[in-house]
Design an enzyme around this catalytic site. Sequence first.
Site, PDB file in Angstrom:
ATOM      1  CE1 TYR A   5      54.173  68.600  18.100  1.00 12.55           C
ATOM      2  CE2 TYR A   5      55.366  67.743  20.009  1.00 12.55           C
ATOM      3  CZ  TYR A   5      54.199  68.216  19.436  1.00 12.55           C
ATOM      4  OH  TYR A   5      53.054  68.318  20.194  1.00 12.55           O
TER       5      TYR A   5
ATOM      6  N   GLY B 114      39.987  75.387  23.947  1.00  8.75           N
ATOM      7  CA  GLY B 114      40.826  75.100  22.777  1.00  8.75           C
ATOM      8  C   GLY B 114      40.073  74.745  21.521  1.00  8.75           C
TER       9      GLY B 114
ATOM     10  CE  LYS C 241      51.389  69.180  23.085  1.00 10.77           C
ATOM     11  NZ  LYS C 241      50.188  69.833  23.620  1.00 10.77           N
TER      12      LYS C 241
ATOM     13  CG  ASP D  31      45.579  85.178  25.539  1.00  6.95           C
ATOM     14  OD1 ASP D  31      46.348  84.245  25.870  1.00  6.95           O
ATOM     15  OD2 ASP D  31      45.905  86.083  24.756  1.00  6.95           O
ATOM     16  CB  VAL D  32      46.258  80.241  28.905  1.00 11.30           C
ATOM     17  CG1 VAL D  32      44.965  79.453  28.965  1.00 11.30           C
ATOM     18  CG2 VAL D  32      47.077  79.882  27.674  1.00 11.30           C
TER      19      VAL D  32
ATOM     20  CB  ILE E  28      45.417  75.366  25.239  1.00 13.77           C
ATOM     21  CG1 ILE E  28      43.949  75.795  25.254  1.00 13.77           C
ATOM     22  CG2 ILE E  28      46.334  76.559  25.110  1.00 13.77           C
ATOM     23  CD1 ILE E  28      43.584  76.633  26.462  1.00 13.77           C
TER      24      ILE E  28
ATOM     25  CB  SER F 216      39.389  72.048  17.565  1.00 10.30           C
ATOM     26  OG  SER F 216      39.741  73.242  16.934  1.00 10.30           O
ATOM     27  CB  ILE F 217      41.761  67.558  19.684  1.00 10.19           C
ATOM     28  CG1 ILE F 217      42.639  66.962  18.568  1.00 10.19           C
ATOM     29  CG2 ILE F 217      41.599  66.584  20.841  1.00 10.19           C
ATOM     30  CD1 ILE F 217      44.066  66.638  18.978  1.00 10.19           C
TER      31      ILE F 217
END
Length: 279
Positions: free
Chosen positions: A179, A37, A186, A88-89, A116, A43-44
Amino acid sequence: MNGWIVAACAKLAQFGRYSSNFIKKLMLKDKIGLIMGVANKRSIAWACAQACAENGARLAFTYQGERLQENVEKLAAEVPDSLVVPCDVSDQESVDAAFDAIGKKYGRLDFVVHSIAFAPKEALEGEFLNTSRDAFRTALEISAYSLTQVARAALPLMTDGGSIVTMTYYGSEKVVPSYNVMGVAKAALESSTRYLAADLGKSNIRVNAISAGPINTLSARGVKNMGSLLSYVGEKTPLQRNVTVAEVGNTALFLVSDLSTGITGETIFVDCGYNIMGI
Ligand code: NAP
């Protein structure tokens, strides 16, 4: 005499600095991790990679498509003995090929940072009520199902136990305007974390989620009104500021290290305390 004391103090300070570096390096010494990711230096996932690499881990990186290849290769070049592979998931063959390449290079894996998420832009504005079937399916597949897919692919390589860490957000529990479907994804991701932790515990593999406060990244900019969310949250947290990406990276470091061997199935908030507030 004074000069001697000053010199001795300087030596002690130097030793303290070296020994703390030494201890830090030992945290992930001999560990091999996969970071999924990284889109760019904000990026985190990149903050997690930096914290892990500084502490001695060898790292493989995945990127989604050719668009990001150069970015990720440039960043990964800062980490000695790294591997960069596409993954690519949404494509099982791509996931299988990535884990195959990781197995060939390192022979095993000790941890995975899964960082991701994706939802179509139109689903991240307006009312949740209007979420299309396609947007719902895409968001849940990329942002939640991928954790299970990745855990399954990592299992044969985690021959000595392991740790899997994913990234979630408070919008899973409470309504955060815009969101929308990502909040639902999530919630599924956090629940998956618990089910996977239960399944994988017997293989000494831990699975945890970090619930990060809002951070200005590429994905975050896809959520409408992210700027006002950042300033609202920054004023309301007990620490009176927003969390930094490095703080999230350090928590990932803790979760993949042997300092957290008793923790699994948890969602750990790294949000400057925002989630504890009533009003
Ligand atoms: P980011 O830098 O944009 O990272 C998101 C990553 O997901 C990108 O590298 C993206 O690649 C990748 N991705 C999307 N679809 C993919 C697919 N099909 N296969 C493989 N990779 C794919 O944003 P970030 O903020 O660091 O996000 C990382 C994680 O933290 C996400 O799970 C996010 O929900 C979570 N999080 C973020 C915040 C925040 O405020 N930023 C707060 C809490 C949690 P592409 O760019 O190619 O799509």
